[in-house]
Enzyme design. Structure first.
Site, short mmCIF file in Angstrom:
data_model
loop_
_atom_site.label_atom_id
_atom_site.label_comp_id
_atom_site.label_asym_id
_atom_site.label_seq_id
_atom_site.Cartn_x
_atom_site.Cartn_y
_atom_site.Cartn_z
N HIS A 392 0.82 -1.22 0.00
CA HIS A 392 0.00 0.00 0.00
C HIS A 392 0.84 1.25 0.00
CE1 HIS A 392 -3.49 -2.37 1.95
NE2 HIS A 392 -3.21 -2.73 0.72
N CYS A 704 -2.51 -0.99 -24.84
CA CYS A 704 -2.37 -0.51 -23.46
C CYS A 704 -1.22 -1.19 -22.70
CB CYS A 704 -3.68 -0.68 -22.70
SG CYS A 704 -4.25 -2.39 -22.64
C1 PEP Z 1 -0.81 -6.31 -20.88
O1 PEP Z 1 -0.74 -7.52 -20.74
O2 PEP Z 1 -0.18 -5.68 -21.75
C2 PEP Z 1 -1.71 -5.49 -20.01
C3 PEP Z 1 -1.91 -4.22 -20.24
O3 PEP Z 1 -2.23 -6.13 -18.93
P1 PEP Z 1 -1.44 -6.38 -17.56
O4 PEP Z 1 -0.12 -5.68 -17.69
O5 PEP Z 1 -2.32 -5.82 -16.49
O6 PEP Z 1 -1.34 -7.85 -17.56
#
Ligand code: PEP
Ligand code: MG
Length: 777
Positions: A392, A704
């Site tokens: 945290h 992402c």
């Molecule tokens: C990914 O796998 O690129 C993603 C954005 O998810 P995480 O990093 O949360 O697994």
């Protein structure tokens, strides 16, 4: 080479008895053992500290056949005083004083390194002191007397003739110096106040290597966070009075935590409740409180009862290695300390009046609320002995943009107000850094500030490439505390909201109501901007403590994300229900993680439809617009695009997982995580195909994974055809700066020749392109 001063322990300039050593007594292992045995006798024998020190120098001189053996001890003001000598004028004892850095002795103290030389007087550092009568001595070997990382003095031997010291001599002196250090500490040769006064003993520069937990650089003075209070009185006379005292302290503690939450909200941190909630929950935990009350009833003082319950808990949980449990244990330690402070009438460990303006907190462990106790405007960095990036306190520190490094042994190595540099990018800490290091880092920090200012400026400008191609920048978030960054960074929306973080910091699965409240707070916070909620992506290494899945040999390939949701549809349905309820009349975007085949997407989507029906039956308003999409992380899905895409509103590439599954290289294993480059022909071919297919099916596409937030990688992604990039808040400035300086047309053309190559990585080529075309990366 023997008269060089710049010698370390392994290179003392001590030769193998070559020139000038001929005919001398040879000091070897046997001599060394004999000397140390006699030294032990002296230490075990009687006599004052001074008497024993005198015996030691006499012994060394005799055993090492040295003409002189002297011991200098550090006094206040960085002065080395001759405390004992065999061979120099005795009248010089307690009279001869050298500053640290003055003369060869001062040099040894200042550099904390052994030195051996066969022609001391000719050396530029030689400081002549007539009172010592040392003119006739040519050779000198000296070692620092070290205790911990502090120099307590210097031990030297000298010879009249020019001689090379053998390594064993220097090593023996070092061993003896350790014993002398103990003698100095124990026998109070020097007033202990002098020794403990900060700034007086010379402290060695040191570097601690640890783990980076929150990025960035910080320079400041060490503030040691010591929450522990010692409980002195154990037994109480009047149990009722103690109970009353305990209840009063508990309620002051509750309101103090509430004040903290409110202050955090006022400071624009939104409500960091999802982190502090667990903390509050513990504070109100009946089991914990009733055990303390029971202990008071049995006759302990309130303080002793609080401490005893904590000791029990610690003992009961000590064998558990689960990181979640360890984090909760730290929360409990934090609460215990707080309660003890309230019982003692001290409400705040962080007395602002005495703290430096630029402070680096050093703590064994710390709870999130404790961090928030300190004045944010002075807090530059945090150094923890224990903790994980998911703790945290680290989550809060990252949200506050405070660099954090975890390094074992920090508390032992650091003194209050020591100068520290915390390098949260590389997981290292410099303790009492030398001037050149300080300057280098001060420049880096200044550069970091200039860049931050530049990034803040760039927020006003449109996110468009030089040749006019608009690029949408979105944020990856996981906590309410992240959301203020949305406005601050100028991002268009939240491209990935990782819903699992609030699940991970709770002690039990949050019910629909708690989830609904949380999601609707998020929606309130982002306002009109779009936010994509990703359903629970736990499992594998992100196991929830209240979910039993058993150990897995290959967690990354295991029972995780949507696989859990489909096997436990009620869990996924509860989350979907909460999202629909929170949206009620507002737009909603839902994304499923780790989809490996169309059938999984269809099954997940079916659960969503069931929840929509349920909503309709109950007469609750559906979202004003519902968009459903998937992450693309598992390569198998690439061969089902024609069946998948018509079913989707959007698709987001999770390049972190896609890279790991495409190359069969564990992203969590340092040996494999950087072995393959996402900027490789294979990965870029996959991405290009996705761009084409999504365009054909009119499905919005974004990315992402971490690569979207790295300027060079983001440039390549734009070159491949991506127009929406989702990244963590600190990446927005650098990526926007990059894209405003690039020309998509030129890059596209350049990249068209790269996809079919045999390169391991295209990074260098892309970097050269950026350089040649003025792209700021
Ligand atoms: C990914 O796998 O690129 C993603 C954005 O998810 P995480 O990093 O949360 O697994
Ligand atoms: Mg992923």
């Amino acid at each position: 080479m023997t008269d060089t001063l710049d010698t370390g322990a392994g290179d003392t300039g001590a030769g193998d008895g070559g020139a000038g050593d001929g005919g001398h007594h040879r000091f070897d292992g046997t001599s060394s053992r004999r000397l140390l045995a006699r030294l032990r006798d002296i230490m075990a024998g009687s006599g004052s500290g001074q008497e024993r020190l005198d015996k030691i120098v006499t012994l060394i001189a005799a055993e090492m056949k040295a003409d002189v053996c002297s011991c200098y001890i550090m006094r206040a003001g960085e002065v080395l005083e001759l405390f004992s000598t065999e061979g120099l004028n005795k009248t010089a004892v307690h009279n001869t004083r050298l500053r640290v850095g003055e003369g060869i002795v001062g040099y040894i103290a200042g550099h904390a390194r052994p030195v051996a030389m066969d022609n001391a007087p000719s050396h530029p550092s030689f400081a002549y002191r007539p009172e010592t009568g040392e003119d006739p001595f040519q050779s000198l070997a000296g070692v620092p007397i070290l205790r911990g990382s502090k120099v307590r003095g210097v031990l030297v031997i000298q010879h009249k003739d020019r001689r090379r010291y053998v390594e064993e001599e220097v090593e023996t002196l070092q061993t003896i110096a350790m014993v002398v250090a103990e003698l100095v500490a124990q026998s109070e040769l020097v007033n202990p106040v002098e020794v403990t006064t900060t700034g007086d003993p010379v402290l060695l520069p040191a570097r601690l290597s640890g783990t980076a937990m929150s990025a960035g650089l910080a320079i400041g003075l060490a503030v040691i966070h010591r929450p522990q209070l010692t409980v002195r009185q154990m037994v109480a006379e009047d149990a009722d009075a103690e109970l009353e005292r305990f209840n009063a302290a508990l309620s002051t503690m509750h309101s103090a935590i509430d004040d903290l939450l409110e202050a955090a909200s006022l400071a624009g941190l939104s409500e960091p409740r999802d982190i502090l909630e667990t903390y509050r929950m513990f504070a109100e935990d009946r089991g914990w409180l009733s055990r303390i009350r029971e202990a008071i009833r049995v006759g302990l003082t309130a303080e002793a009862a609080v401490q005893q319950v904590q000791n029990d808990t610690r003992a009961r949980m000590s064998h558990l290695t689960d990181p979640y449990i360890r984090e909760r244990l730290m929360d409990l330690e934090d609460l215990t300390n707080r309660l003890l402070q309230h019982l003692a009438g001290k409400t705040n460990g962080a007395d602002a009046g005495t703290l430096p303006d630029d402070m680096i907190l050093v703590a064994r462990s710390m709870g999130p609320a404790e961090l928030l106790d300190y004045d944010r405007s002075r807090l530059r960095g945090l150094l923890l002995e224990e903790g994980s990036p998911a703790s945290h306190v680290c989550i809060v520190a990252r949200a506050l943009n405070i660099p954090v490094v975890q390094a074992a042994d920090a508390m032992n190595r650091i003194e209050p107000l020591d100068q520290l540099i915390v390098d949260g990018d590389h997981g290292q800490v410099f303790i009492r850094p030398a001037e050149d290091i300080q300057m280098t880092f001060a420049e880096a920090v200044a550069l970091q500030h200039r860049k931050e200012q530049m990034y803040a400026e760039i927020r006003k400008f449109p996110s468009v490439t030089r040749d006019g191609v608009p690029i949408s920048i979105q944020l990856n978030c996981g906590l309410l505390i992240d959301l203020p960054h949305l406005t601050a960074s100028g991002a268009e929306g939240v491209g990935l909201y990782r819903t699992e973080i609030p699940f991970m910091v709770r002690a039990s699965y949050p019910d629909v109501k708690a989830q609904t409240d949380l999601y609707s707070r998020i929606m309130d916070e982002v306002g009109d901007r779009p936010v994509i909620f990703r359903t629970l992506d736990v499992g594998g290494d992100k196991m929830l403590p209240y979910m039993t899945g058993g150990e897995e040999e290959n967690p990354a390939l295991g029972w995780r994300a949507v696989r859990i949701g489909l096997d436990h549809p009620s869990l996924l349905r509860q989350q979907l229900r909460a999202l629909l309820l929170a949206a009620a009349g507002r737009p909603l975007s839902v994304m499923f993680p780790m989809i490996a085949e169309v059938a999984e997407f269809v099954a997940a989507r079916r659960l969503l439809d069931l929840e929509l029906k349920r909503l309709a039956v109950q007469g609750i308003a559906p979202p004003s617009g519902l968009r459903v999409g998937t992450m693309l992380e598992v390569p198998s899905l690439l061969w089902q695009l024609p069946a998948l895409l018509p079913r989707l509103d959007f698709l987001s590439v999770g390049s972190n997982d896609l890279t790991q599954y495409l190359f069969a290289a564990d992203r969590g294993n340092p040996r494999t995580s950087t072995r393959y480059d996402p900027l490789s022909p294979s990965m870029l071919c996959v991405l290009r195909r996705l761009v084409d297919e999504c365009a054909r099916h009119k499905v919005s596409l974004s990315i992402c994974g971490e690569m979207a937030g790295r300027p060079l990688d983001a440039m390549a992604l734009i070159g491949v055809g991506f127009r929406t990039l989702s990244m963590s808040p600190p990446s927005v400035g650098p990526v926007k700066t990059m894209l405003r300086s690039m020309d998509v047309g030129a890059l596209r053309q350049y990249m068209s020749g790269l996809y079919t190559g045999a390169d391991h990585s295209l990074r260098d080529k892309l970097r050269s392109f950026a350089k040649d075309h003025g792209v700021i990366i």
